[in-house]
Write a protein that holds these residues in place. Structure first.
Motif, PDB file in Angstrom:
ATOM      1  N   SER A  90       0.534  -1.545  -0.227  1.00 14.95           N
ATOM      2  CA  SER A  90       0.015  -0.200   0.177  1.00 14.95           C
ATOM      3  C   SER A  90       1.368   1.394   0.297  1.00 14.95           C
ATOM      4  O   SER A  90       0.421   2.028   0.010  1.00 14.95           O
ATOM      5  N   TYR A  94       0.712   3.962  -3.043  1.00  8.23           N
ATOM      6  CA  TYR A  94       0.134   5.616  -2.499  1.00  8.23           C
ATOM      7  C   TYR A  94       1.821   6.138  -3.182  1.00  8.23           C
ATOM      8  O   TYR A  94       1.323   7.283  -3.280  1.00  8.23           O
ATOM      9  N   ASP A 117      -5.431   1.882   1.062  1.00  9.93           N
ATOM     10  CA  ASP A 117      -4.908   1.588   1.567  1.00  9.93           C
ATOM     11  C   ASP A 117      -6.074   2.114   3.233  1.00  9.93           C
ATOM     12  O   ASP A 117      -6.011   2.122   4.487  1.00  9.93           O
ATOM     13  N   THR A 128      -8.993  -3.367   2.130  1.00 15.24           N
ATOM     14  CA  THR A 128      -8.405  -3.096   1.545  1.00 15.24           C
ATOM     15  C   THR A 128      -8.045  -3.919  -0.116  1.00 15.24           C
ATOM     16  O   THR A 128      -7.516  -3.105  -0.874  1.00 15.24           O
ATOM     17  N   TYR A 132      -7.965  -3.046  -3.934  1.00 19.44           N
ATOM     18  CA  TYR A 132      -6.467  -3.340  -4.677  1.00 19.44           C
ATOM     19  C   TYR A 132      -7.506  -4.795  -5.776  1.00 19.44           C
ATOM     20  O   TYR A 132      -6.917  -3.835  -7.367  1.00 19.44           O
TER      21      TYR A 132
END
Length: 140
Positions: A90, A94, A117, A128, A132
């Motif tokens: 995560s 990001y 996340d 999460t 994804y």
């Protein structure tokens, strides 16, 4: 250039090797040896400088976001399946989102990388992962 930018970003975050990026660059250059941008990139050994070069020389008006996204998401999906630490994954996603060209940051599926996340903050790893996994399937 869409493919090359995707590979450059992926290489920067260790999702593909620098050799894979170099091979992609070589393939594109051999197919288009008169392309001055590819020639300049052939001489660039620093991936960060290569990303800067690509970002400043792309014509975003004709940039194929879908091509970029398909390559990026396909490679990230493979990396995700090999990465057992969702927090580490995560953080990389990001950071990747933060470094995307601004024109892409607010587009889906890239924008979702900025908040996928969030459920981890209340220990919801399952949510999460669902986020994804939906991103990876965006282009299918």
């Amino acid at each position: 250039m869409e493919e090359l930018l995707a590979y450059a970003f992926l290489s920067l975050y260790g999702i593909v090797s620098e050799n894979e990026y170099s091979e992609k660059l070589d393939t594109l250059f051999l197919a288009n040896p008169e392309n001055e941008d590819l020639l300049n990139l052939e001489g660039e050994t620093d991936i960060i400088n290569a990303i800067r070069y690509i970002r400043t020389h792309i014509d975003y008006g004709s940039y194929n976001h879908e091509c970029f996204g398909k390559i990026l998401m396909a490679k990230i999906k493979v990396y995700y399946k090999q990465c057992f630490d969702i927090k580490k994954f995560s953080e990389a996603m990001y950071s990747l989102w933060e470094n995307l060209p601004p024109i892409l940051q607010d587009e889906e599926p890239f924008y979702t990388l900025s908040y996928a996340d969030d459920p981890l903050s209340w220990s919801d790893e399952e949510q999460t992962r669902k986020i994804y996994e939906s991103i990876f399937n965006y282009y299918q």
